[in-house]
Write an enzyme that holds these catalytic residues in place. Structure first.
Site, mmCIF file in Angstrom:
data_model
loop_
_atom_site.group_PDB
_atom_site.id
_atom_site.type_symbol
_atom_site.label_atom_id
_atom_site.label_comp_id
_atom_site.label_asym_id
_atom_site.label_seq_id
_atom_site.Cartn_x
_atom_site.Cartn_y
_atom_site.Cartn_z
ATOM 1 N N CYS A 270 0.803 -1.233 0.000
ATOM 2 C CA CYS A 270 0.000 0.000 0.000
ATOM 3 C C CYS A 270 0.834 1.280 0.000
ATOM 4 O O CYS A 270 0.536 2.216 -0.742
ATOM 5 C CB CYS A 270 -0.960 0.011 1.173
ATOM 6 S SG CYS A 270 -2.396 -1.045 0.910
ATOM 7 N N ASP A 312 8.679 34.258 -24.814
ATOM 8 C CA ASP A 312 8.195 35.194 -25.809
ATOM 9 C C ASP A 312 8.267 36.578 -25.168
ATOM 10 O O ASP A 312 8.409 36.700 -23.947
ATOM 11 C CB ASP A 312 6.760 34.831 -26.191
ATOM 12 C CG ASP A 312 6.156 35.818 -27.149
ATOM 13 O OD1 ASP A 312 6.823 36.169 -28.133
ATOM 14 O OD2 ASP A 312 5.012 36.273 -26.904
ATOM 15 N N THR A 314 6.163 39.917 -26.194
ATOM 16 C CA THR A 314 4.904 40.655 -26.042
ATOM 17 C C THR A 314 3.846 39.825 -25.322
ATOM 18 O O THR A 314 3.522 38.721 -25.748
ATOM 19 C CB THR A 314 4.369 41.083 -27.424
ATOM 20 O OG1 THR A 314 5.370 41.829 -28.104
ATOM 21 C CG2 THR A 314 3.117 41.938 -27.271
ATOM 22 N N ASP A 504 2.376 33.408 -25.233
ATOM 23 C CA ASP A 504 0.946 33.691 -25.114
ATOM 24 C C ASP A 504 0.208 33.758 -26.434
ATOM 25 O O ASP A 504 -1.006 33.611 -26.477
ATOM 26 C CB ASP A 504 0.736 35.018 -24.367
ATOM 27 C CG ASP A 504 1.050 36.230 -25.241
ATOM 28 O OD1 ASP A 504 2.065 36.180 -25.967
ATOM 29 O OD2 ASP A 504 0.275 37.194 -25.204
ATOM 30 N N ASP A 595 1.201 2.342 6.378
ATOM 31 C CA ASP A 595 0.425 2.958 5.293
ATOM 32 C C ASP A 595 0.036 4.385 5.652
ATOM 33 O O ASP A 595 0.182 5.310 4.851
ATOM 34 C CB ASP A 595 -0.855 2.155 5.033
ATOM 35 C CG ASP A 595 -0.570 0.750 4.558
ATOM 36 O OD1 ASP A 595 0.582 0.492 4.171
ATOM 37 O OD2 ASP A 595 -1.499 -0.072 4.574
#
Length: 630
Positions: A270, A312, A314, A504, A595
């Protein structure tokens, strides 16, 4: 009713609990044979079910940890430790229920958007606010005029027709203060209207609108299974071999088959099966809180190892909101008249410069005029008939083709210009500048501090403008005037790897898809960029990029640590069990504590690292975010 719902949701756990209760009652009633047969039948059913699933996995070439659970249950039944066998069943089914709880908690931030998805839109009839008809949001076409009532969710991206309005965009951008919009501003779907009814003209279909795209990303994030979940399976074969070897040696040395079972009840898998997925679900929840929708755990793992980053320019490193800095009318043209006519025409354009021009006109107290006809020529400009005059706003080459007397105006680095022709004659130019985001420099500094070795700017903008921005941010590697294919080629060659790209625009979609990790600025970015990216920033800020990288590293550490906690505790307890001091039943309950410890540690991914964006990026950078105006 609640108990019945829980029983249906977790049949293995509810069945195990019923069988255990029945065995306890039968033992109290001194009906040991009946208790033994009840436990044997119940555990046997679980063994058959687990073995069948294990066999299907093996046929698909996947070797997991289920074999340990099956062997442990068979061994405990074989030596008559049927109560220990039942405890193993409860442990496995309880672990499944706990994992489900962790999934629900981890997904809570992601599903919040789904619960608010708009379903209908109020279409205005004959332009009357009192006459509307409700239509499914999927049937709304661009150009339709909608009425958005107070406190309603904007169903589709649109342009505001009312004079002014206030919208709560917190679920989209993280901006806690309602933002003001004026005539001509674009309003994002998913924003909550303020106290007054407003009219909007839709600019996109529902499937292409901001909110629906985020919802689609949420679905994908929830349904994607992180490959790192298989991390536990990479431990499966050696852990199984070690466990069975220890149990076999204990049996051989002691001569007692019970010893074999006593060891194996402490080897149930588990902790390994649950720790990794719980940790990565927690990491996904944390990134959502930081303002980033991540499409799966594999992306988090890559984010943890990023060594190169490309941006990027702008809308990514800059605010993407060019502001008017100067009106340059041609000889004989009034500056205010030039701005008024240009802004009136730009009401019908979606270009990045259009809003800056409209906003400047409104700020100067100019009342925009409606057009009898308007048409936008993609990538060139917009033409509008206003008060009997033909007004064209666009690129210099496009204006020169319509007005031969047009001349280019001188621009400084970082400036942009929109050229205007009126009735076929050059009327002047509007100069705008796109300011660098206030948090950009801190983000770049933070990325370098976190081990990013190479940072570059990849942009289609002019070299002089890109170089000016790079110099302001301290970035030495600049690639400007690039076509989308050239961006992809440069990204493919960047080293060291993994490489992250942040962008974007529509032209960024190919490179975002090609990068090891593509992050789209989704607050105002294009639909194409969001679809191609591996993660989408929901705030109008770069800060979540740094936060996501830190969360990725933290999540990966938590996942590995949780797995090793389970392994070390299990192996240590197995070695102790070889001496016979841990009875099978006690061992089964002890493994349940292992567990619990493992899963609780994995849940640390939900809460840390704390306030990532604010610790890695200067608070002023986050606090000074501009209001979003797509």
């Amino acid at each position: 009713m609640k108990l019945l719902a829980l029983a249906r949701r977790y049949p293995l756990l509810s069945g195990g609990l019923l069988a255990t209760a029945a065995v306890i009652v039968l033992e109290i009633a001194k009906m040991s044979d009946a208790a033994r047969w009840t436990a044997t039948i119940a555990v046997g059913a679980v063994i058959a079910w687990t073995a069948w699933g294990m066999l299907r996995d093996i046929l698909r070439g996947h070797y997991g940890l289920d074999i340990l659970a099956v062997v442990a249950m068979v061994a405990t039944l074989a030596v008559g430790e049927y109560i220990a066998a039942l405890v193993i069943v409860l442990m496995l089914s309880g672990g499944e229920a706990l994992e489900d709880y962790a999934q629900r908690r981890a997904a809570r931030d992601l599903t919040a958007l789904l619960d608010r998805s708009p379903q209908t839109a109020h279409v205005m009839v004959d332009g009357e606010e009192t006459q509307t008809r409700d239509v499914p949001v999927d049937e709304v076409e661009p150009g339709t005029v909608l009425l958005v009532r107070p406190a309603e969710i904007v169903p589709v991206d649109g342009t505001l027709l009312s004079a002014e309005a206030s919208f709560d965009e917190s679920s989209l951008t993280g901006e806690s203060v309602p933002v003001a919009r004026t005539t001509g501003d674009e309003v994002m779907s998913g924003a909550v209207n303020g106290s007054a009814a407003v009219r909007i003209r839709t600019v996109r279909r529902s499937a292409d609108s901001q909110y629906q795209q985020i919802v689609a990303l949420v679905h994908e994030a929830q349904q994607t299974k992180a490959p790192v979940v298989r991390l536990a399976d990479r431990f499966a074969v050696p852990f199984t071999i070690v466990s069975i070897t220890i149990a076999g040696i204990a049996w051989a040395v002691s001569g007692d088959p019970v010893r074999f079972a006593q060891v194996l009840v402490l080897a149930t898998p588990c902790p390994l099966l649950i720790a990794a997925p719980v940790a990565f679900l927690g990491g996904l929840s944390r990134t959502a809180k930081e303002g980033l929708v991540v499409k799966g755990g594999a992306v988090l793992e890559q984010l943890a190892r990023i060594r190169s980053v490309a941006f990027d320019k702008t809308g990514t490193l800059t605010q993407g909101r060019p502001a008017l800095v100067e009106v340059r009318p041609a000889v004989g043209v009034d500056a205010d008249e030039l701005l008024l006519l240009a802004a009136s025409a730009e009401q019908y354009s979606s270009h990045v410069l259009a809003q800056g021009i409209r906003r400047a006109a409104v700020e100067r107290g100019l009342t925009l005029a409606p057009a009898t006809h308007a048409e936008e020529i993609a990538t060139n400009g917009v033409t509008a008939h206003i008060d009997g005059r033909t007004v064209v706003v666009g690129k210099p080459a496009y204006i020169a083709a319509l007005a031969p007397d047009a001349t280019r105006t001188d621009l400084q680095a970082g400036q942009l210009a929109a050229y205007v022709a009126i009735d076929g004659r050059y009327a002047g130019a509007l100069v705008l500048a796109d300011a660098v985001r206030p948090e950009s420099a801190d983000v770049i500094t933070a990325l370098r501090a976190h081990g990013v070795e190479r940072i570059a700017i990849l942009t289609g903008d002019a070299d002089a403008t890109a170089s000016a921005v790079a110099a302001e941010l301290g970035v030495t590697e600049v690639h400007a005037e690039l076509l989308p294919a050239e961006k992809v080629a440069l990204a493919a060659e960047m080293a060291p790897r993994p490489m992250m790209m942040v962008g974007d625009g529509v032209n960024d979609a190919p490179v975002l898809a090609a990068a090891d990790v593509g992050i789209a600025m989704g607050a105002r970015g294009s639909t194409a960029a969001g679809e191609a990216a591996d993660a989408v920033v929901l705030k109008d800020s770069l800060a979540p990029v740094v936060g996501a990288a830190a969360i990725g590293r933290h999540t990966l550490r938590v996942a590995y640590t949780a797995i090793w906690i389970g392994i070390v505790l299990s192996v240590g307890l197995m070695l102790i069990a070889t001496t016979g001091v841990i009875p099978a039943v006690v061992g089964a309950f002890t493994q349940e504590l292992v567990d619990l410890a493992t899963i609780l540690y994995a849940l640390r991914a939900l809460t840390g690292p704390s306030t990532v964006s604010r610790s890695d990026v200067h608070p002023a950078s986050v606090e000074n975010r501009v209001n979003i105006a797509p």
